[in-house]
Write a protein that holds these residues in place. Structure first.
Motif, PDB file in Angstrom:
ATOM      1  N   MET A 297     -21.201 -17.377   1.872  1.00 33.18           N
ATOM      2  CA  MET A 297     -22.296 -17.048   2.757  1.00 33.18           C
ATOM      3  C   MET A 297     -22.633 -18.235   3.652  1.00 33.18           C
ATOM      4  O   MET A 297     -22.844 -18.091   4.834  1.00 33.18           O
ATOM      5  CB  MET A 297     -23.495 -16.620   1.935  1.00 33.18           C
ATOM      6  CG  MET A 297     -24.698 -16.279   2.750  1.00 33.18           C
ATOM      7  SD  MET A 297     -25.973 -15.674   1.659  1.00 33.18           S
ATOM      8  CE  MET A 297     -27.337 -15.672   2.752  1.00 33.18           C
ATOM      9  N   PHE A 298     -22.728 -19.415   3.058  1.00 27.85           N
ATOM     10  CA  PHE A 298     -23.071 -20.602   3.839  1.00 27.85           C
ATOM     11  C   PHE A 298     -21.848 -21.255   4.482  1.00 27.85           C
ATOM     12  O   PHE A 298     -21.985 -22.216   5.214  1.00 27.85           O
ATOM     13  CB  PHE A 298     -23.792 -21.628   2.968  1.00 27.85           C
ATOM     14  CG  PHE A 298     -25.170 -21.185   2.567  1.00 27.85           C
ATOM     15  CD1 PHE A 298     -26.166 -21.060   3.509  1.00 27.85           C
ATOM     16  CD2 PHE A 298     -25.464 -20.879   1.255  1.00 27.85           C
ATOM     17  CE1 PHE A 298     -27.437 -20.642   3.155  1.00 27.85           C
ATOM     18  CE2 PHE A 298     -26.722 -20.467   0.888  1.00 27.85           C
ATOM     19  CZ  PHE A 298     -27.716 -20.337   1.842  1.00 27.85           C
ATOM     20  N   HIS A 299     -20.654 -20.732   4.218  1.00 31.66           N
ATOM     21  CA  HIS A 299     -19.442 -21.328   4.760  1.00 31.66           C
ATOM     22  C   HIS A 299     -19.331 -21.129   6.264  1.00 31.66           C
ATOM     23  O   HIS A 299     -18.691 -21.898   6.953  1.00 31.66           O
ATOM     24  CB  HIS A 299     -18.203 -20.750   4.073  1.00 31.66           C
ATOM     25  CG  HIS A 299     -18.185 -21.015   2.600  1.00 31.66           C
ATOM     26  ND1 HIS A 299     -18.051 -22.283   2.079  1.00 31.66           N
ATOM     27  CD2 HIS A 299     -18.303 -20.182   1.540  1.00 31.66           C
ATOM     28  CE1 HIS A 299     -18.072 -22.209   0.750  1.00 31.66           C
ATOM     29  NE2 HIS A 299     -18.235 -20.950   0.400  1.00 31.66           N
ATOM     30  N   SER A 300     -19.978 -20.077   6.774  1.00 30.06           N
ATOM     31  CA  SER A 300     -19.886 -19.794   8.205  1.00 30.06           C
ATOM     32  C   SER A 300     -20.913 -20.578   9.022  1.00 30.06           C
ATOM     33  O   SER A 300     -20.915 -20.487  10.240  1.00 30.06           O
ATOM     34  CB  SER A 300     -20.068 -18.298   8.449  1.00 30.06           C
ATOM     35  OG  SER A 300     -21.358 -17.896   8.033  1.00 30.06           O
ATOM     36  N   LEU A 301     -21.775 -21.325   8.361  1.00 28.95           N
ATOM     37  CA  LEU A 301     -22.791 -22.094   9.073  1.00 28.95           C
ATOM     38  C   LEU A 301     -22.231 -23.413   9.589  1.00 28.95           C
ATOM     39  O   LEU A 301     -21.336 -24.006   8.984  1.00 28.95           O
ATOM     40  CB  LEU A 301     -23.976 -22.386   8.148  1.00 28.95           C
ATOM     41  CG  LEU A 301     -24.776 -21.182   7.662  1.00 28.95           C
ATOM     42  CD1 LEU A 301     -25.844 -21.639   6.683  1.00 28.95           C
ATOM     43  CD2 LEU A 301     -25.410 -20.443   8.816  1.00 28.95           C
ATOM     44  N   LEU A 302     -22.785 -23.844  10.681  1.00 29.74           N
ATOM     45  CA  LEU A 302     -22.445 -25.154  11.224  1.00 29.74           C
ATOM     46  C   LEU A 302     -23.065 -26.247  10.373  1.00 29.74           C
ATOM     47  O   LEU A 302     -24.071 -26.000   9.680  1.00 29.74           O
ATOM     48  CB  LEU A 302     -22.942 -25.266  12.662  1.00 29.74           C
ATOM     49  CG  LEU A 302     -22.338 -24.284  13.669  1.00 29.74           C
ATOM     50  CD1 LEU A 302     -23.060 -24.392  15.001  1.00 29.74           C
ATOM     51  CD2 LEU A 302     -20.864 -24.540  13.837  1.00 29.74           C
ATOM     52  N   PRO A 303     -22.538 -27.457  10.409  1.00 29.00           N
ATOM     53  CA  PRO A 303     -23.122 -28.549   9.613  1.00 29.00           C
ATOM     54  C   PRO A 303     -24.593 -28.819   9.943  1.00 29.00           C
ATOM     55  O   PRO A 303     -25.382 -29.107   9.054  1.00 29.00           O
ATOM     56  CB  PRO A 303     -22.253 -29.749   9.959  1.00 29.00           C
ATOM     57  CG  PRO A 303     -20.957 -29.171  10.376  1.00 29.00           C
ATOM     58  CD  PRO A 303     -21.282 -27.861  11.036  1.00 29.00           C
ATOM     59  N   CYS A 304     -24.957 -28.702  11.213  1.00 29.20           N
ATOM     60  CA  CYS A 304     -26.363 -28.945  11.571  1.00 29.20           C
ATOM     61  C   CYS A 304     -27.268 -27.847  11.010  1.00 29.20           C
ATOM     62  O   CYS A 304     -28.416 -28.113  10.636  1.00 29.20           O
ATOM     63  CB  CYS A 304     -26.520 -29.074  13.079  1.00 29.20           C
ATOM     64  SG  CYS A 304     -26.063 -27.585  13.983  1.00 29.20           S
ATOM     65  N   GLU A 305     -26.760 -26.612  10.915  1.00 28.96           N
ATOM     66  CA  GLU A 305     -27.542 -25.531  10.331  1.00 28.96           C
ATOM     67  C   GLU A 305     -27.704 -25.719   8.828  1.00 28.96           C
ATOM     68  O   GLU A 305     -28.768 -25.444   8.267  1.00 28.96           O
ATOM     69  CB  GLU A 305     -26.884 -24.181  10.638  1.00 28.96           C
ATOM     70  CG  GLU A 305     -26.907 -23.825  12.104  1.00 28.96           C
ATOM     71  CD  GLU A 305     -26.080 -22.609  12.426  1.00 28.96           C
ATOM     72  OE1 GLU A 305     -25.146 -22.294  11.652  1.00 28.96           O
ATOM     73  OE2 GLU A 305     -26.356 -21.977  13.457  1.00 28.96           O
ATOM     74  N   ARG A 306     -26.649 -26.184   8.177  1.00 23.93           N
ATOM     75  CA  ARG A 306     -26.749 -26.481   6.738  1.00 23.93           C
ATOM     76  C   ARG A 306     -27.768 -27.579   6.480  1.00 23.93           C
ATOM     77  O   ARG A 306     -28.537 -27.509   5.514  1.00 23.93           O
ATOM     78  CB  ARG A 306     -25.391 -26.902   6.190  1.00 23.93           C
ATOM     79  CG  ARG A 306     -24.431 -25.778   6.037  1.00 23.93           C
ATOM     80  CD  ARG A 306     -23.187 -26.229   5.300  1.00 23.93           C
ATOM     81  NE  ARG A 306     -22.123 -25.278   5.569  1.00 23.93           N
ATOM     82  CZ  ARG A 306     -20.890 -25.601   5.807  1.00 23.93           C
ATOM     83  NH1 ARG A 306     -20.513 -26.854   5.809  1.00 23.93           N
ATOM     84  NH2 ARG A 306     -19.989 -24.673   6.051  1.00 23.93           N
ATOM     85  N   ALA A 307     -27.770 -28.597   7.340  1.00 19.12           N
ATOM     86  CA  ALA A 307     -28.727 -29.694   7.181  1.00 19.12           C
ATOM     87  C   ALA A 307     -30.154 -29.188   7.363  1.00 19.12           C
ATOM     88  O   ALA A 307     -31.064 -29.597   6.639  1.00 19.12           O
ATOM     89  CB  ALA A 307     -28.422 -30.808   8.174  1.00 19.12           C
ATOM     90  N   LEU A 308     -30.356 -28.281   8.317  1.00 17.34           N
ATOM     91  CA  LEU A 308     -31.683 -27.735   8.551  1.00 17.34           C
ATOM     92  C   LEU A 308     -32.157 -26.899   7.365  1.00 17.34           C
ATOM     93  O   LEU A 308     -33.307 -27.014   6.931  1.00 17.34           O
ATOM     94  CB  LEU A 308     -31.691 -26.891   9.827  1.00 17.34           C
ATOM     95  CG  LEU A 308     -33.013 -26.213  10.177  1.00 17.34           C
ATOM     96  CD1 LEU A 308     -34.096 -27.260  10.388  1.00 17.34           C
ATOM     97  CD2 LEU A 308     -32.858 -25.355  11.395  1.00 17.34           C
ATOM     98  N   ILE A 309     -31.274 -26.074   6.825  1.00 19.76           N
ATOM     99  CA  ILE A 309     -31.643 -25.255   5.664  1.00 19.76           C
ATOM    100  C   ILE A 309     -31.942 -26.144   4.464  1.00 19.76           C
ATOM    101  O   ILE A 309     -32.903 -25.908   3.725  1.00 19.76           O
ATOM    102  CB  ILE A 309     -30.534 -24.234   5.363  1.00 19.76           C
ATOM    103  CG1 ILE A 309     -30.481 -23.187   6.464  1.00 19.76           C
ATOM    104  CG2 ILE A 309     -30.754 -23.578   4.003  1.00 19.76           C
ATOM    105  CD1 ILE A 309     -29.339 -22.221   6.362  1.00 19.76           C
ATOM    106  N   GLY A 310     -31.140 -27.188   4.262  1.00 20.27           N
ATOM    107  CA  GLY A 310     -31.424 -28.130   3.179  1.00 20.27           C
ATOM    108  C   GLY A 310     -32.758 -28.832   3.363  1.00 20.27           C
ATOM    109  O   GLY A 310     -33.517 -29.021   2.404  1.00 20.27           O
ATOM    110  N   PHE A 311     -33.066 -29.215   4.604  1.00 17.97           N
ATOM    111  CA  PHE A 311     -34.351 -29.850   4.923  1.00 17.97           C
ATOM    112  C   PHE A 311     -35.511 -28.934   4.554  1.00 17.97           C
ATOM    113  O   PHE A 311     -36.479 -29.342   3.901  1.00 17.97           O
ATOM    114  CB  PHE A 311     -34.374 -30.179   6.425  1.00 17.97           C
ATOM    115  CG  PHE A 311     -35.673 -30.690   6.941  1.00 17.97           C
ATOM    116  CD1 PHE A 311     -36.017 -32.023   6.781  1.00 17.97           C
ATOM    117  CD2 PHE A 311     -36.542 -29.858   7.614  1.00 17.97           C
ATOM    118  CE1 PHE A 311     -37.220 -32.502   7.267  1.00 17.97           C
ATOM    119  CE2 PHE A 311     -37.745 -30.322   8.096  1.00 17.97           C
ATOM    120  CZ  PHE A 311     -38.080 -31.647   7.930  1.00 17.97           C
TER     121      PHE A 311
END
Length: 84
Positions: A1-15
């Protein structure tokens, strides 16, 4: 599910999840404090009620949502931008 996200989007979700977790933990601590200190006789009222479980879930649920949302809002508002 999270594999299709960009690195900046992953960082935002983690934040956002980190801030949500810290706010939720704060809400749980406040809820335990309210019950331990018996503020406004809530523990007494809840323990003598037939639906003490529902009252406990509503108390903690409300505090978790409130403190979690406030922590996310504080995190977003304290982001520094390069435009300044």
């Amino acid at each position: 599910m999270f594999h299709s996200l960009l690195p900046c989007e992953r960082a935002l979700i983690g934040f956002l999840l980190r801030h949500l977790a810290s706010g939720s933990a704060g809400g749980v601590v406040v809820g335990i404090g309210i019950l331990v200190l018996d503020i406004a006789s809530l523990r007494t009222l809840m323990s003598t009620s037939d639906s003490w479980l529902m009252a406990t879930l509503m108390l903690f649920g409300g505090l978790i949502v409130t403190f979690g949302s406030a922590a996310i809002a504080i995190g977003v508002m304290t982001l520094s931008g390069d435009e300044e």
